[in-house]
Design a protein around this motif. Structure first.
Motif, short mmCIF file in Angstrom:
data_model
loop_
_atom_site.label_atom_id
_atom_site.label_comp_id
_atom_site.label_asym_id
_atom_site.label_seq_id
_atom_site.Cartn_x
_atom_site.Cartn_y
_atom_site.Cartn_z
N VAL A 143 0.84 -1.20 0.00
CA VAL A 143 0.00 0.00 0.00
C VAL A 143 0.88 1.25 0.00
O VAL A 143 0.60 2.22 -0.72
N ARG A 144 1.96 1.24 0.79
CA ARG A 144 2.88 2.38 0.82
C ARG A 144 3.52 2.58 -0.54
O ARG A 144 3.68 3.72 -1.02
N PHE A 145 3.89 1.48 -1.20
CA PHE A 145 4.46 1.56 -2.54
C PHE A 145 3.49 2.26 -3.50
O PHE A 145 3.88 3.13 -4.28
N ALA A 146 2.21 1.87 -3.44
CA ALA A 146 1.21 2.43 -4.34
C ALA A 146 0.96 3.91 -4.06
O ALA A 146 0.89 4.72 -4.99
N THR A 147 0.84 4.27 -2.80
CA THR A 147 0.56 5.67 -2.48
C THR A 147 1.76 6.57 -2.76
O THR A 147 1.59 7.73 -3.16
N THR A 148 2.97 6.05 -2.58
CA THR A 148 4.16 6.83 -2.90
C THR A 148 4.22 7.13 -4.40
O THR A 148 4.68 8.20 -4.81
N ALA A 149 3.72 6.20 -5.22
CA ALA A 149 3.68 6.40 -6.66
C ALA A 149 2.42 7.15 -7.09
O ALA A 149 2.11 7.19 -8.28
N LYS A 150 1.71 7.72 -6.15
CA LYS A 150 0.52 8.54 -6.43
C LYS A 150 -0.48 7.79 -7.31
O LYS A 150 -0.94 8.28 -8.34
N VAL A 151 -0.83 6.59 -6.87
CA VAL A 151 -1.70 5.73 -7.64
C VAL A 151 -3.09 6.36 -7.84
O VAL A 151 -3.61 7.02 -6.95
N ASP A 152 -3.66 6.13 -9.04
CA ASP A 152 -5.00 6.64 -9.35
C ASP A 152 -6.08 5.69 -8.83
O ASP A 152 -7.09 6.12 -8.27
N GLN A 153 -5.87 4.38 -9.05
CA GLN A 153 -6.85 3.37 -8.66
C GLN A 153 -6.17 2.33 -7.78
O GLN A 153 -5.20 1.70 -8.21
N LEU A 154 -6.68 2.14 -6.59
CA LEU A 154 -6.13 1.16 -5.65
C LEU A 154 -7.21 0.15 -5.30
O LEU A 154 -8.29 0.52 -4.83
N ASN A 164 -16.89 -17.92 8.15
CA ASN A 164 -17.50 -16.67 8.60
C ASN A 164 -16.43 -15.59 8.62
O ASN A 164 -15.61 -15.55 9.52
N PRO A 165 -16.40 -14.71 7.60
CA PRO A 165 -15.32 -13.75 7.49
C PRO A 165 -15.26 -12.77 8.65
O PRO A 165 -14.21 -12.21 8.95
N TYR A 166 -16.38 -12.56 9.33
CA TYR A 166 -16.40 -11.57 10.39
C TYR A 166 -15.77 -12.10 11.68
O TYR A 166 -15.58 -11.36 12.63
N GLU A 167 -15.45 -13.40 11.72
CA GLU A 167 -14.75 -13.96 12.88
C GLU A 167 -13.25 -14.07 12.62
O GLU A 167 -12.49 -14.54 13.44
N ASN A 168 -12.83 -13.65 11.44
CA ASN A 168 -11.43 -13.75 11.06
C ASN A 168 -10.77 -12.38 11.18
O ASN A 168 -11.41 -11.35 11.10
N ASP A 169 -9.44 -12.39 11.38
CA ASP A 169 -8.69 -11.14 11.42
C ASP A 169 -8.63 -10.54 10.02
O ASP A 169 -8.05 -11.13 9.10
N MET A 170 -9.24 -9.38 9.85
CA MET A 170 -9.18 -8.69 8.57
C MET A 170 -7.92 -7.83 8.50
O MET A 170 -7.28 -7.54 9.51
N TYR A 171 -7.62 -7.40 7.31
CA TYR A 171 -6.51 -6.47 7.12
C TYR A 171 -6.99 -5.07 7.48
O TYR A 171 -7.99 -4.59 6.95
N GLU A 172 -6.28 -4.41 8.38
CA GLU A 172 -6.63 -3.05 8.77
C GLU A 172 -5.85 -2.05 7.91
O GLU A 172 -4.62 -2.10 7.84
N LEU A 173 -6.57 -1.18 7.26
CA LEU A 173 -5.92 -0.19 6.40
C LEU A 173 -4.97 0.69 7.20
O LEU A 173 -5.30 1.13 8.30
N PRO A 174 -3.77 0.97 6.66
CA PRO A 174 -2.82 1.84 7.37
C PRO A 174 -3.34 3.28 7.43
O PRO A 174 -4.03 3.74 6.51
N GLN A 175 -3.02 3.98 8.49
CA GLN A 175 -3.57 5.31 8.70
C GLN A 175 -3.13 6.32 7.63
O GLN A 175 -3.88 7.23 7.29
N HIS A 176 -1.93 6.14 7.08
CA HIS A 176 -1.47 7.11 6.08
C HIS A 176 -2.34 7.09 4.82
O HIS A 176 -2.40 8.09 4.08
N LEU A 177 -3.02 5.96 4.58
CA LEU A 177 -3.86 5.87 3.39
C LEU A 177 -5.02 6.85 3.44
O LEU A 177 -5.47 7.35 2.40
N TYR A 178 -5.51 7.15 4.64
CA TYR A 178 -6.65 8.07 4.77
C TYR A 178 -6.29 9.50 4.40
O TYR A 178 -7.18 10.35 4.27
N ALA A 179 -5.01 9.78 4.24
CA ALA A 179 -4.56 11.13 3.88
C ALA A 179 -4.13 11.22 2.41
O ALA A 179 -3.52 12.22 2.01
N ASP A 180 -4.44 10.19 1.62
CA ASP A 180 -4.02 10.18 0.22
C ASP A 180 -4.89 11.16 -0.59
O ASP A 180 -6.08 10.92 -0.79
#
Length: 511
Positions: A143-154, A164-180
């Motif tokens: 994700v850092r690689f993509a945002t550093t390259a100023k990606v248009d579509q992620l 049951n996917p809701y009982e599994n550990d999901m991937y948590e989006l990194p906080q820096h992504l919210y500032a893209d």
């Protein structure tokens, strides 16, 4: 300097799980073998002559490579020395494991590929695989690689390891992504969305979120931080009942399914005064309420969903009652809609409403599409729509394969008396403005020929300004027998023999 760089790349070439050997290290060997075979069997081209594709400028070749999966783009490195590292400048990267069995292998291939990639700007970065918690740091790096390259579509289309996917550990989006502030389009599946602060997606226009817990606070943060958002799709996002969307830019909202939360009823309210297009799709288990509180700007609506009913349950009758109320309330707020698509489940609920003499909806739409299996218990629903939509100019009937939902309830409340009544009473619409009729799936209707013919006959006899009726099949049927073709011809001739209220009406078939 160029030779030095090439030498460095050859030493650290990426591994592809689909090859037993490194595709880039084998460039010279493969080229040598190819030349040997050419000399043995006779030259197709002169030695010094290049193939036409290789003479194209890099910009065109990169566009070609961008249309491929990254693993396939890497394989082109064996073509010639010019192609060996061309893929490293491709602005679009797409990594997939459609088998959902090779997450670790894919992760290794991605890590090694990204080490060599040198495009300063990315148009697209897409990942599809089964996520495992021990891969979190690596996904963070991607994700850092993509945002550093100023990606248009992620796109992070991940899947869960558990049933049951809701009982599994999901991937948590990194906080820096919210500032893209550069990304235009985001697509997340099985990703936890938990911004600690404000969201800063100032360029975002399209957002798709699927299979995650999505609270009202989070979606409000997202909408407030996306001032240019035009398209929003939410698929199987639980813990979220109310859509209060005042965003000026948002034009289309898609709500797709909520079938995995069954511990409490779904009560959905949509407040979206600026939205022009709304789609409610998929399966909603336990929905008891669905209202459009404010849809004053709506122009197009698609209602192709169903509420699951367990007919063996003691609550089946109550769920059916709730379903009727849901459909009734939805139609009450669609007066101004110009284009409406009604799915098969909704059509059958309208049939139940019709035979039970419940109030019918009234909509001023000009283009109406009905998805129906065109069985006898569809007739009251079709009739009530034609009666309640007097301003329809274009009618589309999409004949689909028969499904068994609501069959028990319809059989209980729909008998031959009702069937006869539907012919005589429900089909009395004037159809004053109907100009165009399109019917898809004609061949699928042979098993319900009587009902199909009844509908077509009614339309031809009552549409006084009808200009054309196009009866066609969206997909070519294979291995048609002589008997099938003969039956097709006989039905067609019968339809052509019906009297027409409009002297300008033309009936067209795909032959």
């Amino acid at each position: 300097m160029e030779e030095e760089r090439n030498g460095s790349r050859e030493r650290s070439a990426p591994y592809s799980p689909h090859h037993g050997t490194n595709p880039i290290n084998s460039v010279e060997e493969s080229s040598h073998d190819h030349r040997s075979k050419r000399r043995k069997h006779g030259p197709i081209l002169e030695e010094e002559e290049e193939d036409r594709i290789s003479t194209l400028p890099d910009s065109i070749l990169l566009k070609i490579l961008s249309s491929l999966l990254t693993k396939d783009a890497i394989k082109t490195g064996v073509l010639s020395k010019r192609w060996a590292y061309l893929w490293t400048s491709v602005p679009s990267l797409c990594f997939t494991d459609t088998s959902f069995k090779n997450a670790d292998i894919l992760a290794t291939a991605m890590d090694e590929s990204l080490l060599l990639h040198r495009a300063p700007k990315l148009t697209n970065f897409s990942v599809l695989f089964k996520y495992k918690p021990h891969l979190k740091r690596r996904v963070d790096r991607w994700v850092r690689f993509a945002t550093t390259a100023k990606v248009d579509q992620l796109s992070l289309r991940l899947s869960a390891s558990h049933l049951n996917p809701y009982e599994n550990d999901m991937y948590e989006l990194p906080q820096h992504l919210y500032a893209d502030e550069f990304v235009f389009e985001l697509d997340f599946h099985f990703c936890e969305i938990k911004p600690n602060g404000l969201v800063g997606w100032s360029s975002l226009k399209r957002l798709c979120i699927g299979y995650t817990d999505l609270s009202e606070d989070v979606i409000n943060k997202v909408l407030m931080g996306s001032p240019k958002l035009e398209f929003l799709k939410l698929q199987n996002c639980i813990d979220f009942n109310r859509f209060d969307i005042l965003l000026e830019s948002l034009r289309k909202l898609v709500i797709d399914s909520c079938s995995l939360r069954c511990h409490e009823p779904i009560e959905l309210e949509i407040v979206a005064p600026k939205i022009e297009s709304l789609e409610i799709l998929g399966d909603f288990y336990g929905m008891t309420k669905c209202q459009i509180k404010d849809g004053s700007a709506l122009v197009e609506v698609k209602l192709d969903f169903e509420i699951s009913i367990d007919y063996e349950s003691d609550e089946a009758e109550e769920v059916l009652k709730d379903s009727v109320e849901v459909v009734s309330e939805l139609f009450e707020n669609l007066h101004q809609v110009k284009k409406l698509i009604v799915g098969e489940w909704c059509l059958k609920i309208l049939s139940i409403m019709s035979v039970k003499n419940l109030p019918s909806p009234s909509v001023n739409c000009k283009c109406l599409t009905m998805k129906a299996s065109v069985e006898k218990w569809d007739l009251p629903g079709i009739g009530i729509l034609l009666q309640s939509f007097p301003y329809v100019e274009t009618l589309v009937i999409d004949i689909i394969s028969k499904r068994d939902f609501l069959a028990t309830s319809l059989l209980i409340c729909y008998d031959e008396v009702s069937h006869s009544k539907s012919k005589e009473v429900y089909f009395k619409s004037s159809l004053r403005f109907l100009k165009t009729v399109k019917i898809f799936g004609f061949r699928k209707s042979f098993h319900i020929e009587e009902v199909f013919i009844l509908v077509v006959e009614f339309l031809l006899k009552n549409a006084k300004v009808l200009e054309k009726m196009v009866i066609t099949e969206p997909q070519v049927m294979q291995n048609e027998t002589h008997d099938m073709l003969l039956k097709y011809l006989q039905v067609s001739q019968k339809l052509l023999s019906f009297p027409r209220a409009s002297p300008r009406a033309v009936v067209m078939f795909p032959f």
